[in-house]
Design an enzyme around this catalytic site. Structure first.
Site, PDB file in Angstrom:
ATOM      1  N   SER A 181      -5.833  -3.044  18.701  1.00 36.74           N
ATOM      2  CA  SER A 181      -6.099  -4.239  17.899  1.00 36.74           C
ATOM      3  C   SER A 181      -7.593  -4.303  17.601  1.00 36.74           C
ATOM      4  CB  SER A 181      -5.600  -5.494  18.624  1.00 36.74           C
ATOM      5  OG  SER A 181      -5.750  -6.641  17.820  1.00 36.74           O
ATOM      6  N   HIS A 208      -3.069  -3.510  14.750  1.00 35.25           N
ATOM      7  CA  HIS A 208      -2.962  -4.844  14.157  1.00 35.25           C
ATOM      8  C   HIS A 208      -3.817  -4.892  12.895  1.00 35.25           C
ATOM      9  CE1 HIS A 208      -1.979  -6.663  18.369  1.00 35.25           C
ATOM     10  NE2 HIS A 208      -0.968  -6.000  17.859  1.00 35.25           N
ATOM     11  N   MET A 301      -7.601  -7.503  21.501  1.00 32.30           N
ATOM     12  CA  MET A 301      -7.478  -8.836  22.055  1.00 32.30           C
ATOM     13  C   MET A 301      -6.018  -9.116  22.401  1.00 32.30           C
ATOM     14  SD  MET A 301      -8.620 -12.397  20.188  1.00 32.30           S
ATOM     15  CE  MET A 301      -9.990 -11.498  19.468  1.00 32.30           C
ATOM     16  N   ASP A 304      -0.591  -7.639  23.659  1.00 27.33           N
ATOM     17  CA  ASP A 304       0.465  -6.909  22.966  1.00 27.33           C
ATOM     18  C   ASP A 304       0.510  -5.473  23.473  1.00 27.33           C
ATOM     19  OD1 ASP A 304       2.514  -6.415  21.131  1.00 27.33           O
ATOM     20  OD2 ASP A 304       1.115  -5.820  19.551  1.00 27.33           O
TER      21      ASP A 304
END
Length: 359
Positions: A181, A208, A301, A304
């Site tokens: 991410s 992401h 962050m 996930d």
């Protein structure tokens, strides 16, 4: 508690006021200055020494990308870019990340959330996260020259977080799948550019990113790599020497396709925050190729990938995670490390070498 000191950079006075109002609604954030172009931004970074800079891309006198380069040269500071969600906007944002920016957000806040309060909260959280992620480490551009001269603080950190570090062989793998991410675009670029054209295991990438960005990112990295890199499409076959990137706004799954594996793309359900989701991709790989997957969790962050990594590990899959020192944001790798499912913790500079040593 010490406040986060932010500098806002945009040639639109209206947008600067809007950002100021959103940031100062959080008592933990203080706006210490504003700049209307990149040249003013560089001067104010040196004079005000902010903790974080929010930066537009298109500005007079000195554009945002050039300003980021100059800031990284004169006083490295975490920079959060604002970008349009277009293909051209994606390419410019990737240039800014390559110059040393940490992360980006859509400039049109309705693209973050239709709920104004949620959009404000996400901006506040992102600003604080990039500052926290930058503490103790110096933001540096990901250019080839910078990569050649940079020394990782944890280059030798390969210790397992579990009781034993299990060996893994390429011959035992059907798939390598990498999730990331915040900080991920440049981290993935660094890993993939280190792999040879004949890398023996197919690779899936879950980053992401919004729609339009993933295609631009795949094209960019493909031009830098010996392996083939492109955005995944429905029905793709997984092949050695190729990395397929999950398209923004959709989930990526794995299916059996003849004797090998293929790609399945799934539309997200309402309420799913990450699109694509690392958890969903990992869980799909666990179901389709149990025990024959190497999953790698890079900077990002949140958490996930943690639940998906647990499912993978239950099937006997191998899990690697990036270390804290080389992560822009030590959220996703920390989550899997704390879950006790990680076989190896690696500095980013060591990931490609470890992959090349698979036999």
């Amino acid at each position: 508690m010490q406040k986060v000191r932010a500098l806002i950079v945009d040639d639109s006075g209206f947008f600067r006021r809007r950002i100021r109002d959103m940031l100062t609604a959080d008592p933990a954030i203080e706006v210490v200055g504003e700049a209307a172009n990149g040249r003013e931004a560089v001067e104010q970074v040196v004079r005000l020494r902010p903790d974080v800079v929010t930066m537009d891309i298109e500005m007079p006198e000195l554009d945002g990308i050039s300003a980021v380069r100059e800031i990284m040269r004169r006083r490295p500071t975490p920079v959060l870019m604002f970008s349009s969600l277009t293909f051209e906007g994606a390419k410019a944002t990737l240039d800014a990340l390559d110059a040393g920016a940490v992360d980006f957000l859509p400039k049109r806040f309705s693209d973050i959330s239709v709920d104004a309060a949620k959009a404000r909260q996400q901006l506040q959280q992102r600003v604080k996260a990039v500052v926290k992620g930058g503490q103790g480490r110096t933001p540096t551009p990901a250019s080839p020259a910078a990569r050649n001269t940079a020394t990782s603080a944890a280059a030798s950190t390969t210790a397992p977080t579990t009781s034993s570090s299990r060996g893994v062989r390429a011959a035992d793998l059907d798939l390598v799948i990498i999730g990331a991410s915040t900080g991920g675009p440049m981290a993935l670029q660094r890993v993939l550019t280190g792999l040879p054209a004949n890398f023996p295991v197919p690779i899936l990438l879950v980053q992401h990113m919004p729609a339009n960005f993933t295609k631009a990112f795949a094209q960019r990295v493909d031009g830098l790599c010996a392996i083939s890199v492109r955005e995944a499409v429905e029905g793709d076959s997984l092949q050695a020497g190729q990395a397929l990137l999950a398209p923004g706004g959709r989930h990526l799954g794995v299916v059996r396709k003849g004797a090998g594996l293929g790609v399945r793309l799934v539309e997200p359900r309402e309420g799913q925050f990450y699109k694509p989701s690392v958890d969903i991709a990992f869980a799909s790989a666990a179901e389709v190729a149990p025990g024959k997957v190497l999953a790698i969790v890079l900077t990002g962050m949140g958490a996930d990938g943690c639940e998906g990594a647990k499912r993978l590990r239950q099937t006997g899959a191998h899990i690697w995670a990036q270390d804290e020192a080389s992560s822009v944001i030590y959220g996703m790798p920390q989550a899997v490390a704390r879950a006790g499912v990680v076989d190896r913790v690696l500095s980013l500079d060591n990931v490609a070498d470890a992959l090349k040593r698979l036999r």
